[in-house]
Motif scaffolding. Structure first.
Motif, PDB file in Angstrom:
ATOM      1  N   UNK A   1       3.899 -46.070   6.793  1.00 54.58           N
ATOM      2  CA  UNK A   1       3.958 -45.600   7.938  1.00 54.58           C
ATOM      3  C   UNK A   1       4.211 -46.751   8.861  1.00 54.58           C
ATOM      4  N   UNK A   2       3.702 -47.860   8.721  1.00 53.53           N
ATOM      5  CA  UNK A   2       4.067 -48.915   9.353  1.00 53.53           C
ATOM      6  C   UNK A   2       5.455 -49.570   9.123  1.00 53.53           C
ATOM      7  N   UNK A   3       5.776 -49.481   7.711  1.00 56.68           N
ATOM      8  CA  UNK A   3       7.194 -49.774   7.462  1.00 56.68           C
ATOM      9  C   UNK A   3       8.374 -48.921   8.163  1.00 56.68           C
ATOM     10  N   UNK A   4       7.923 -47.785   8.252  1.00 55.74           N
ATOM     11  CA  UNK A   4       8.925 -46.655   8.627  1.00 55.74           C
ATOM     12  C   UNK A   4       9.108 -46.984  10.340  1.00 55.74           C
ATOM     13  N   UNK A   5       8.153 -47.354  11.041  1.00 56.78           N
ATOM     14  CA  UNK A   5       8.441 -47.852  12.305  1.00 56.78           C
ATOM     15  C   UNK A   5       8.547 -48.957  12.904  1.00 56.78           C
ATOM     16  N   UNK A   6       8.625 -49.932  11.799  1.00 55.67           N
ATOM     17  CA  UNK A   6       8.784 -51.384  12.146  1.00 55.67           C
ATOM     18  C   UNK A   6       7.733 -52.131  12.563  1.00 55.67           C
ATOM     19  N   UNK A   7       6.535 -51.631  12.078  1.00 55.20           N
ATOM     20  CA  UNK A   7       5.198 -52.540  12.686  1.00 55.20           C
ATOM     21  C   UNK A   7       4.965 -53.467  11.570  1.00 55.20           C
ATOM     22  N   UNK A   8       4.341 -54.757  11.849  1.00 53.44           N
ATOM     23  CA  UNK A   8       3.734 -55.624  10.598  1.00 53.44           C
ATOM     24  C   UNK A   8       2.634 -54.912  10.016  1.00 53.44           C
ATOM     25  N   UNK A   9       2.844 -55.175   8.668  1.00 58.80           N
ATOM     26  CA  UNK A   9       2.041 -54.553   7.605  1.00 58.80           C
ATOM     27  C   UNK A   9       0.591 -55.606   7.578  1.00 58.80           C
TER      28      UNK A   9
ATOM     29  N   UNK B   1      -6.565 -30.814  -3.186  1.00 58.66           N
ATOM     30  CA  UNK B   1      -5.692 -31.647  -3.454  1.00 58.66           C
ATOM     31  C   UNK B   1      -4.613 -31.874  -2.406  1.00 58.66           C
ATOM     32  N   UNK B   2      -4.304 -30.636  -1.661  1.00 61.67           N
ATOM     33  CA  UNK B   2      -3.112 -30.955  -0.589  1.00 61.67           C
ATOM     34  C   UNK B   2      -3.718 -31.036   0.781  1.00 61.67           C
ATOM     35  N   UNK B   3      -4.571 -30.344   1.256  1.00 67.54           N
ATOM     36  CA  UNK B   3      -5.068 -30.525   2.558  1.00 67.54           C
ATOM     37  C   UNK B   3      -5.687 -31.685   2.873  1.00 67.54           C
ATOM     38  N   UNK B   4      -5.172 -32.715   3.386  1.00 65.22           N
ATOM     39  CA  UNK B   4      -5.678 -33.870   3.708  1.00 65.22           C
ATOM     40  C   UNK B   4      -5.611 -34.114   5.240  1.00 65.22           C
ATOM     41  N   UNK B   5      -6.120 -33.205   6.165  1.00 64.89           N
ATOM     42  CA  UNK B   5      -6.146 -33.426   7.670  1.00 64.89           C
ATOM     43  C   UNK B   5      -6.498 -34.690   8.115  1.00 64.89           C
ATOM     44  N   UNK B   6      -7.912 -35.116   7.648  1.00 65.51           N
ATOM     45  CA  UNK B   6      -8.337 -36.216   7.924  1.00 65.51           C
ATOM     46  C   UNK B   6      -7.611 -37.386   7.740  1.00 65.51           C
ATOM     47  N   UNK B   7      -6.889 -37.446   6.538  1.00 67.95           N
ATOM     48  CA  UNK B   7      -6.066 -38.627   6.554  1.00 67.95           C
ATOM     49  C   UNK B   7      -5.046 -38.844   7.394  1.00 67.95           C
ATOM     50  N   UNK B   8      -4.336 -37.493   7.625  1.00 74.45           N
ATOM     51  CA  UNK B   8      -3.202 -37.476   8.516  1.00 74.45           C
ATOM     52  C   UNK B   8      -3.545 -38.197   9.855  1.00 74.45           C
ATOM     53  N   UNK B   9      -4.723 -37.682  10.304  1.00 76.79           N
ATOM     54  CA  UNK B   9      -5.356 -38.267  11.659  1.00 76.79           C
ATOM     55  C   UNK B   9      -5.584 -39.670  11.568  1.00 76.79           C
ATOM     56  N   UNK B  10      -6.227 -40.118  10.510  1.00 78.45           N
ATOM     57  CA  UNK B  10      -6.465 -41.288  10.444  1.00 78.45           C
ATOM     58  C   UNK B  10      -5.288 -42.376  10.307  1.00 78.45           C
ATOM     59  N   UNK B  11      -4.266 -41.855   9.443  1.00 76.26           N
ATOM     60  CA  UNK B  11      -3.163 -42.631   9.711  1.00 76.26           C
ATOM     61  C   UNK B  11      -2.364 -42.743  10.831  1.00 76.26           C
ATOM     62  N   UNK B  12      -2.088 -41.666  11.545  1.00 75.75           N
ATOM     63  CA  UNK B  12      -1.400 -41.833  12.902  1.00 75.75           C
ATOM     64  C   UNK B  12      -2.465 -42.544  13.860  1.00 75.75           C
ATOM     65  N   UNK B  13      -3.606 -42.631  13.972  1.00 75.93           N
ATOM     66  CA  UNK B  13      -4.402 -43.343  15.003  1.00 75.93           C
ATOM     67  C   UNK B  13      -4.310 -44.805  14.449  1.00 75.93           C
ATOM     68  N   UNK B  14      -4.323 -45.216  13.247  1.00 75.64           N
ATOM     69  CA  UNK B  14      -4.479 -46.428  12.826  1.00 75.64           C
ATOM     70  C   UNK B  14      -2.801 -46.975  13.173  1.00 75.64           C
ATOM     71  N   UNK B  15      -2.022 -46.314  12.925  1.00 80.19           N
ATOM     72  CA  UNK B  15      -0.472 -46.646  13.330  1.00 80.19           C
ATOM     73  C   UNK B  15      -0.282 -47.204  14.809  1.00 80.19           C
ATOM     74  N   UNK B  16      -0.843 -46.086  15.687  1.00 76.86           N
ATOM     75  CA  UNK B  16      -0.860 -46.374  16.950  1.00 76.86           C
ATOM     76  C   UNK B  16      -1.711 -47.401  17.330  1.00 76.86           C
ATOM     77  N   UNK B  17      -2.971 -47.520  16.897  1.00 72.74           N
ATOM     78  CA  UNK B  17      -3.859 -48.853  17.171  1.00 72.74           C
ATOM     79  C   UNK B  17      -3.035 -50.163  16.691  1.00 72.74           C
TER      80      UNK B  17
END
Length: 192
Positions: free
Chosen positions: A94-102, A36-52
């Motif tokens: 995440x994209x909205x939080x850092x001001x990137x286009x969604x 339920x709580x441990x979503x390490x893969x999702x956190x990595x994916x979200x970070x990499x996607x935002x940087x991409x």
């Protein structure tokens, strides 16, 4: 291959207990919480996607935006559902939080089906590793598991003319009749 962390829970519990020898008290407590709580893969994916997406748009991220990505990805991955494509929705936050286009989020949807499977592997491995570490650290403090029920002894049958029980675990013993004037030295407790 499964692409949903919650769907792997029954087989993960079985594999961790049978193949790795983890105590069932630990695995049945840690693994559902981890699923339920441990979503390490999702956190990595979200970070990499935002940087991409930032690199795709030619935007250089400063330290404050990177910190925002880390904090937001960690917080949103804990709250994300363990369902297929659950992390894609939180990338928009995440994209909205850092001001990137969604609008570039549609590029992520094209590859999400394969990336989601690898995120599930990371999540499941993290849950199993956490259960293993907890088992190892608590090994000396755990009481030995008492033996499972191996048989049932029935002293009295409600209807002696009824058919025998078909379970191999149930055995019947004939109760010896005692005279009514004999006093039982030890009173027996009734469960009724």
């Amino acid at each position: 291959m499964v692409h949903c962390s919650s769907a792997t829970l029954p087989s993960m519990i079985k594999c961790v207990e049978e193949n790795n020898g983890i105590d069932k008290r630990i695995s049945r407590f840690v693994l559902p919480i981890g699923a339920t709580v441990n979503m390490d893969g999702a956190a990595l994916f979200q970070s990499i996607a935002a940087v991409f997406i930032a690199n795709l748009n030619g935007i250089t991220l400063d330290a404050g935006q990177i910190f925002t990505i880390i904090v937001t990805a960690t917080a949103s991955s804990v709250g994300a559902a363990g369902i297929p494509a659950g992390a894609v929705l939180t990338i928009a936050i995440i994209l909205e939080a850092i001001g990137l286009p969604t609008n570039d989020l549609s590029l992520i949807l094209a590859v999400d089906w394969i990336v989601d499977r690898s995120c599930t592997v990371v999540n499941v491995e993290g849950d199993a590793l956490g259960a293993g570490i907890l088992h190892y650290t608590c090994l000396s403090e755990l009481e030995p598991v008492k033996a499972e029920l191996t048989g049932v002894k029935v002293e009295a049958v409600a209807n002696p003319n009824s058919e025998e029980e078909t379970s191999p675990l149930v055995t019947y013993t004939k109760q010896l009749s005692t005279p009514s004037n004999t006093i039982d030295p030890e009173p027996k407790e009734s469960i009724l």
